[in-house]
Design a protein around this motif. Structure first.
Motif, PDB file in Angstrom:
ATOM      1  N   ARG A   1       0.834  -1.207   0.000  1.00 40.14           N
ATOM      2  CA  ARG A   1       0.000   0.000   0.000  1.00 40.14           C
ATOM      3  C   ARG A   1       0.867   1.254   0.000  1.00 40.14           C
ATOM      4  O   ARG A   1       0.549   2.254  -0.669  1.00 40.14           O
ATOM      5  N   GLY A   2       1.994   1.201   0.739  1.00 42.72           N
ATOM      6  CA  GLY A   2       2.897   2.345   0.771  1.00 42.72           C
ATOM      7  C   GLY A   2       3.535   2.619  -0.571  1.00 42.72           C
ATOM      8  O   GLY A   2       3.752   3.784  -0.950  1.00 42.72           O
ATOM      9  N   VAL A   3       3.867   1.573  -1.328  1.00 42.75           N
ATOM     10  CA  VAL A   3       4.438   1.757  -2.662  1.00 42.75           C
ATOM     11  C   VAL A   3       3.451   2.505  -3.551  1.00 42.75           C
ATOM     12  O   VAL A   3       3.810   3.457  -4.257  1.00 42.75           O
ATOM     13  N   ARG A   4       2.203   2.080  -3.519  1.00 42.87           N
ATOM     14  CA  ARG A   4       1.182   2.751  -4.345  1.00 42.87           C
ATOM     15  C   ARG A   4       1.040   4.218  -3.963  1.00 42.87           C
ATOM     16  O   ARG A   4       0.915   5.094  -4.843  1.00 42.87           O
ATOM     17  N   GLU A   5       1.072   4.501  -2.672  1.00 47.28           N
ATOM     18  CA  GLU A   5       0.885   5.892  -2.241  1.00 47.28           C
ATOM     19  C   GLU A   5       2.091   6.748  -2.611  1.00 47.28           C
ATOM     20  O   GLU A   5       1.948   7.909  -2.999  1.00 47.28           O
TER      21      GLU A   5
END
Length: 433
Positions: free
Chosen positions: A20-24
């Motif tokens: 999720r952090g990569v996407r954000e």
């Protein structure tokens, strides 16, 4: 040749649901935004490659992500996203067992804290990687002895680590990596625990070994002077991102942004810039088979007081001077007039500028620069050297010292966590133990 190590779009995020952090991050969120959600972005979109026989240095302060990065290259930490290759083998697509196999076959590691086994002898420590790989005892003892001799520890194989100084212990760690025979060496703050003089000696030894063995080395450091001295290329990291990749000269002369410019402002440039960076091409040179009349004509045309004479293979034969040439022409001589008064100083193209001043003061002739094969590359007249010193001095004093902002400590990266908060001494190469 293809790179030995390559990384493309590499991310490492710690916390729950790190994907999720990569996407954000890709959508424009910051590292601080992720921290508020309980995620720590240690490495963000890192891409680089290391060529065969290259020393590639990753440079950064505490929290920059450098120690996490090397653990990913070593397969100790899986990437959250992106790809890591060792040659054609893609670590990020392998099972843990396959990663361990690659690590045994291709990668050796030199640690900051020596990582020696106290109950084993120096020789047994140097042979430990071979033992893990299943090499028989006689072969591993032979290779360990050879490696210990390469690092200056011949005859110490029967001693325990407790009998060794800190520098000698680090040499054992280096010997262990060399004995393994891998084509890739990873060095994580390998010299930062050593006293400055011993540290310099270890740097010299690494450079000497690299010239002979041509290993592919990924070297991690917080010491900018060390990075500039060792690295064929340097990756500057901050807050998980690579800010700039380039040679020492490229980073010094063309910083990518204000952060890099502030970081390098206290570097002793005379010890980083080399003869090849300040040399110039003379308007004319003279072949060894040409005589005084040709020399006299070239000196008049160039309005110069000296000429460099080259052998047929373009190695320098010497320097001749205007007054001597004029006298030879007046006397009708056919041989070039060599002068004992004006002898020639020859320096390699990779000689640091700091070492040129003493040589220049001893000679009236310009310094003659040669390449690795001893062929003529250029000259450094005294006025050029003094001008270069003036430019370097202006660059060092152009702005006040400003410390780059510290980042948070990488989770799982004890090597970085042990560092003190960054100070101006960090950038000047001071020990931050």
């Amino acid at each position: 040749m293809p790179p030995v190590i390559s990384a493309e779009g590499l991310y490492k995020i710690f916390g729950r649901r790190p994907e999720r952090g990569v996407r954000e991050l890709r959508s424009g969120r910051s590292r601080e935004d992720l921290r508020a959600q309980g995620l720590t972005a240690a490495v963000i979109d890192a891409s680089f490659s290391v060529d065969p026989g290259e020393i590639f240095v990753v440079m950064g302060l505490s929290g920059s992500g450098k120690s996490t990065l090397i653990r990913m290259v070593n397969g100790l930490l899986p990437a959250t996203d992106g790809e890591i290759r060792i040659g054609e083998e893609v670590l990020s697509k392998m099972s843990p067992a396959q990663v361990r196999d690659v690590r045994r076959r291709r990668i050796s590691m030199v640690f900051q804290n020596f990582a020696l086994l106290p109950h084993r002898t120096v020789g047994e420590n140097a042979a430990y990687g071979l033992e893990i790989s299943g090499v028989n005892r006689s072969d591993r003892e032979k290779k360990a002895k050879e490696a210990l001799e390469m690092v200056g520890l011949k005859g110490w194989d029967g001693y325990r680590p407790s009998a060794l100084s800190g520098g000698m212990k680090q040499r054992v760690g280096l010997a262990r990596a060399l004995a393994s025979g891998t084509d890739v060496m990873l060095m994580d703050e390998a010299f930062s625990a050593l006293d400055p003089l011993i540290r310099r000696d270890m740097q010299d030894q690494l450079v000497d070994l690299q010239q002979r063995l041509e290993k592919t080395i990924l070297f991690i450091t917080h010491d900018l002077n060390e990075a500039m001295r060792l690295g064929d290329r340097i990756a500057m990291m901050r807050d998980g991102r690579i800010e700039q990749i380039g040679s020492s000269e490229e980073i010094l002369n063309e910083p990518a942004n204000d952060y890099v410019a502030k970081f390098i402002q206290d570097v002793d440039r005379t010890r980083v810039l080399v003869a090849g960076a300040v040399m110039e091409q003379p308007r004319e040179t003279l072949g060894i088979g040409q005589g005084p009349r040709t020399a006299h004509k070239l000196l008049r045309e160039t309005q110069n007081s000296w000429l460099v004479v080259l052998e047929r293979d373009r190695t320098p034969a010497g320097v001749i001077w205007q007054d001597d040439v004029a006298e030879a022409v007046r006397l009708g001589q056919d041989e070039l007039p060599w002068s004992d008064v004006h002898d020639m100083a020859v320096v390699s193209h990779d000689t640091p500028v700091a070492e040129l001043f003493g040589k220049s003061a001893q000679h009236d002739a310009p310094l003659v620069v040669v390449d690795d094969e001893g062929r003529f590359a250029g000259v450094i007249p005294r006025v050029t050297l003094l001008t270069a010193l003036g430019v370097i001095g202006e660059g060092e004093s152009s702005s006040p010292a400003v410390d780059p902002p510290p980042g948070p400590v990488d989770p799982g990266a004890p090597g970085d966590a042990a560092q003190d908060a960054p100070t101006a001494d960090d950038r000047r190469g001071g020990d931050a133990r």
